[in-house]
Write an enzyme that holds these catalytic residues in place. Structure first.
Site, PDB file in Angstrom:
ATOM      1  N   TYR A 119      17.422  -4.142 -16.694  1.00  0.00           N
ATOM      2  CA  TYR A 119      17.577  -5.154 -15.643  1.00  0.00           C
ATOM      3  C   TYR A 119      16.473  -4.934 -14.613  1.00  0.00           C
ATOM      4  O   TYR A 119      16.370  -3.866 -14.030  1.00  0.00           O
ATOM      5  CB  TYR A 119      18.946  -5.064 -14.953  1.00  0.00           C
ATOM      6  CG  TYR A 119      19.079  -6.151 -13.910  1.00  0.00           C
ATOM      7  CD1 TYR A 119      19.437  -7.445 -14.277  1.00  0.00           C
ATOM      8  CD2 TYR A 119      18.786  -5.905 -12.563  1.00  0.00           C
ATOM      9  CE1 TYR A 119      19.501  -8.460 -13.332  1.00  0.00           C
ATOM     10  CE2 TYR A 119      18.853  -6.918 -11.620  1.00  0.00           C
ATOM     11  CZ  TYR A 119      19.215  -8.199 -12.010  1.00  0.00           C
ATOM     12  OH  TYR A 119      19.269  -9.209 -11.078  1.00  0.00           O
ATOM     13  N   LYS A 148      16.053  -1.170  -2.781  1.00  0.00           N
ATOM     14  CA  LYS A 148      17.415  -1.041  -2.252  1.00  0.00           C
ATOM     15  C   LYS A 148      17.644  -0.014  -1.133  1.00  0.00           C
ATOM     16  O   LYS A 148      17.970  -0.365  -0.016  1.00  0.00           O
ATOM     17  CB  LYS A 148      18.353  -0.740  -3.404  1.00  0.00           C
ATOM     18  CG  LYS A 148      18.429  -1.881  -4.418  1.00  0.00           C
ATOM     19  CD  LYS A 148      19.435  -1.582  -5.469  1.00  0.00           C
ATOM     20  CE  LYS A 148      19.433  -2.589  -6.598  1.00  0.00           C
ATOM     21  NZ  LYS A 148      19.883  -3.931  -6.222  1.00  0.00           N
ATOM     22  N   ASP A 156      10.614   1.267 -12.631  1.00  0.00           N
ATOM     23  CA  ASP A 156      11.458   0.507 -11.714  1.00  0.00           C
ATOM     24  C   ASP A 156      12.480   1.493 -11.153  1.00  0.00           C
ATOM     25  O   ASP A 156      13.459   1.835 -11.814  1.00  0.00           O
ATOM     26  CB  ASP A 156      12.151  -0.630 -12.478  1.00  0.00           C
ATOM     27  CG  ASP A 156      13.136  -1.397 -11.602  1.00  0.00           C
ATOM     28  OD1 ASP A 156      13.474  -0.901 -10.511  1.00  0.00           O
ATOM     29  OD2 ASP A 156      13.570  -2.492 -12.015  1.00  0.00           O
TER      30      ASP A 156
END
Ligand SMILES: Cc1ncc(COP(=O)(O)O)c(C=O)c1O
Length: 458
Positions: A150, A265, A236
């Site tokens: 993802y 985040k 990532d």
């Protein structure tokens, strides 16, 4: 008269779900109602949320890992307040903003094998930048990514997101993006041999695929292969970075030094949107290669003062409170405390993770009644079972959890690093209780499952 935002919040609190259903996303509003997640949260602090009636919830979701240092960290709030007290220049655009330079400097100190930083506003935007940078810097078209990955939902990010559900209805996507199985270095090697690969993009730990850990030596081998073929290794670390796995980057755990690292985040204390792409000088030079290309990849709000100051304050809070160490200690304690459930409950198949990114995987039980119930639920929808766990955890025990990804039997547990041992003990007791209930069929646990199935929810 300035708008009284707190007064407004208090006056209208309770209208959340009606407003959202009417003006934002009615389907999501419906889902929250069906699974009983339609709480009215009034306050957030550390690893706890408080509803309008003062009930306290243990937050094991951390806003999908944005609040690593805890909700509303006082030092980050103070830094933002202080910033806003002064009329400092912000978003002038035709200058080089100081705070962006300072946060870039602080990030490069923590990732010393890299040199430079591009700032944006979301994880997906960081991925977009990484994909474009890889092509521009190498002059090659292909990107390899892992099945099950993802990476976000914008077109570039979606084109390297390896789960069908996210793509359905949005094609066609970018070309020259090729999936390889995660944890299979030989398959990756074969794709690299085919040539023209600009970069290999991986989550070091696949979060949305169900907290899938890299096999021993896999990431080091991927690095070796990338070096051999002149492809950029791109991590990532939007979910795993900024301390979540107990080191600043998950890459450190596995002894690899990727050429590109995407963060987002946890970087700004859950208060301001931010993302960063940390990379080598030659990659940046390859993108901004001539004077007339000096802003060829850019975003208006990237590097804004609020995001940069929140980032600086978050990094300082990590250091001041030794939060990486705390994350490691609490993560080890969480996994140690969860392990006995493996012996105790036949429904628990695995407990795994790193730092405070932990997955509890459920597995098909052996006893006949339970096995039939398990199969039935999975036939209706493969994601139903883990989702059914989150409901009593919230309703009965006031613990907010989530399923790790779509169609996974994995419960994700990721509280803020400030979580206390007592919180972890409480969580483990709550899960133990829900597991006990789930082991008796028929029973209330399976009724929840049936209710979800009836609503064809997931
Ligand atoms: C690993 C990973 N990459 C990328 C993203 C996309 O980030 P954003 O939602 O900020 O665009 C996410 C978000 O959950 C993520 O977990």
């Amino acid at each position: 008269m300035p708008i009284d935002v707190v007064g407004l919040f208090r006056r209208r609190l309770g209208e959340n779900y009606e407003l959202y259903a009417q003006y934002v996303n009615p389907t999501w509003a419906r889902v929250t109602r069906l699974i009983g997640y339609d709480k009215i949260y009034a306050r957030a602090e550390g690893c706890h949320l408080y509803d309008a009636d003062g009930r306290r919830y243990l937050d094991c979701v951390s806003g999908f890992c944005v609040s690593g240092i805890g909700h509303n960290h006082p030092a980050v709030r103070q830094a933002l307040r202080r910033l806003l007290e002064e009329a400092l220049p912000n978003l002038v655009q035709l200058d080089c903003p100081l705070f962006a330079g300072l946060l870039a400097e602080a990030l490069v100190k923590r990732v010393p094998w890299l040199d430079m930083v591009f700032f944006a506003n979301s994880g997906s935007e960081a991925i977009e930048a990484a994909l474009k940078f890889a092509r521009a810097a190498t002059g090659r078209p292909r990107i390899l990514y892992a099945e099950g990955a993802y990476h976000g939902v914008t077109y570039g990010a979606l084109s390297v997101t390896g789960h069908r559900m996210w793509r359905e209805g949005f094609g066609p996507l970018l070309t020259e993006m090729d999936a390889v199985p995660f944890n299979d270095a030989d398959a990756l090697g074969q794709e690299l041999e085919r040539g023209r690969v600009a970069g290999v993009l991986l989550e070091p730990i696949q979060v949305g695929a169900g907290i899938v850990m890299p096999a021993d030596g896999y990431l080091a081998r991927v690095q070796e292969l990338c070096r051999k073929h002149g492809a950029l290794l791109m991590f990532d670390e939007i979910h795993t970075g900024v301390g979540r796995t107990g080191s600043f980057l998950a890459a450190e755990r596995y002894g690899v030094e990727p050429d590109v690292v995407c963060l987002s985040k946890g970087l700004s204390g859950a208060l301001v949107p931010v993302s960063a792409v940390i990379t080598r000088r030659d990659v940046i030079r390859g993108v901004y290669s001539r004077l007339d290309r000096s802003v060829v990849h850019a975003t208006t709000f990237g590097g804004n003062n609020l995001a940069m100051v929140a980032g600086l304050a978050t990094l300082q809070a990590l250091d001041d409170e030794d939060l990486l160490k705390r994350c490691r200690e609490m993560g080890d304690y969480l996994i140690r405390s969860l392990r006995p459930l493996l012996e105790k409950h036949e429904l628990v198949k695995d407990v795994r993770g790193a730092g405070l990114l932990v997955g509890v995987e459920f597995g098909e039980p052996k006893s006949l009644f339970l096995r039939n119930a398990w199969s039935m639920m999975h036939r209706i929808n493969p994601g139903l079972f883990a989702q059914a766990f989150t409901i009593p955890l919230l309703e009965k025990h006031a613990v907010l959890t989530q399923v790790a990804g779509h169609n996974e039997d994995v419960l994700k547990v990721a509280p803020a690093f400030v979580v206390a041992r007592e919180d972890i003990d409480y969580f483990v007791r709550a899960l133990d209780d829900v597991l006990l209930v789930a082991h008796s069929f028929p029973g209330p646990f399976w009724e929840v499952g049936t209710r979800l199935a009836k609503n064809a929810l997931i």
